[in-house]
Write an enzyme that holds these catalytic residues in place. Structure first.
Site, PDB file in Angstrom:
ATOM      1  CE  LYS A  88      41.256   9.342  83.042  1.00  0.00           C
ATOM      2  NZ  LYS A  88      40.603  10.516  82.451  1.00  0.00           N
TER       3      LYS A  88
HETATM    4  C1  E4P Z   1      40.007  10.341  79.049  1.00  0.00           C
HETATM    5  O1  E4P Z   1      39.950   9.618  80.011  1.00  0.00           O
HETATM    6  C2  E4P Z   1      40.106  11.795  79.100  1.00  0.00           C
HETATM    7  O2  E4P Z   1      39.290  12.277  80.141  1.00  0.00           O
HETATM    8  C3  E4P Z   1      39.689  12.526  77.865  1.00  0.00           C
HETATM    9  O3  E4P Z   1      39.346  11.712  76.811  1.00  0.00           O
HETATM   10  C4  E4P Z   1      40.603  13.649  77.601  1.00  0.00           C
HETATM   11  O4  E4P Z   1      40.446  14.234  76.373  1.00  0.00           O
HETATM   12  P1  E4P Z   1      39.715  15.596  76.091  1.00  0.00           P
HETATM   13  O5  E4P Z   1      39.549  16.325  77.392  1.00  0.00           O
HETATM   14  O6  E4P Z   1      40.588  16.315  75.149  1.00  0.00           O
HETATM   15  O7  E4P Z   1      38.407  15.206  75.478  1.00  0.00           O
END
Ligand code: E4P
Length: 220
Positions: A88
């Site tokens: 990522k």
């Molecule tokens: C996606 O890959 C993220 O990890 C995730 O959906 C982030 O969002 P959140 O932490 O607000 O749920």
């Protein structure tokens, strides 16, 4: 549509793999911190759960890194740990060359923190394997997320990009269905979101009604 679990809690991931065969896992620095384990330990534990399968685990590079060469070096280090890892990288200008270089080396990148169709388009142009538009955060900001996901899907199809769209920061079952309608490939959500979505009050009501009739009926 593929269902990914958004979590770094090993027991939770094992449960979701076993119970409803999740297709992949996404993590982020918040999930890792919540797991209570060091980053390197927890991502290796998660890798062990899916070793030998095609299921991907998205692991996030240190978000402080704002330099292309450093992003590449860190991504290479992480990718060498597990064949299941997709790296990522946050959607910032210095990441685009990193995405291109890494994808040319066969290292898959999930371009994360995407909030506009323009960001999605550029991430796809760069060769991202996944892009992660965050819809929950946009909905909290009163933005139209349905049109956003539809636009990203249309752009992807118009130019035949191979990138898969992971609709992220999903908070409820309605958003999962909306993402499926809008043309997304994948949703990622926490365990509770899936469990709430698998159930319905009328299913519970029906079970109660039919159980009452069952109890008043002879079996043979
Ligand atoms: C996606 O890959 C993220 O990890 C995730 O959906 C982030 O969002 P959140 O932490 O607000 O749920």
């Amino acid at each position: 549509m593929k269902f990914f679990l958004d979590s770094a809690i090993v027991d939770e991931i094992a449960y979701a793999l076993d119970t409803f065969d999740i297709d992949g896992i996404t993590t982020n620095p918040r999930h890792v911190q919540v797991s209570g384990k060091p980053f390197m330990s927890v991502i290796k534990e998660i890798a062990n759960l899916v070793e030998g399968t095609e299921k991907t685990i998205s692991v996030e590079v240190n978000p402080h890194i704002m330099d292309t060469a450093e992003m590449i070096a860190e991504a290479e280090k992480l990718a060498a740990i597990s064949a299941n890892f997709v790296i990522k990288l946050q959607c910032v200008e210095v990441a685009f060359k990193a995405i291109k270089t890494l994808s040319e080396q066969g290292i898959r990148v999930n371009c994360t923190l995407i909030f506009s169709a323009m960001q999605a388009l550029q991430a796809m142009r760069s060769g991202a394997y996944y892009i992660s538009p965050f819809i929950g955060w946009k909905e909290s900001n009163a933005e139209d997320v349905q049109q956003f996901i539809e636009d990203v899907s249309i752009i992807r199809d118009n130019f035949n990009f191979d990138t898969e769209i992971i609709v992220a920061a999903v908070r409820n079952a309605r958003q999962i269905a909306d993402a499926a309608v809008a043309g997304a490939d994948i949703v990622t959500a926490g365990l509770q979101v899936y469990q709430d979505g698998f159930d319905h009050p009328y299913t519970q009501k029906g079970i109660k009604i039919f159980s009452d009739f069952w109890d008043k009926t002879q079996y043979e």
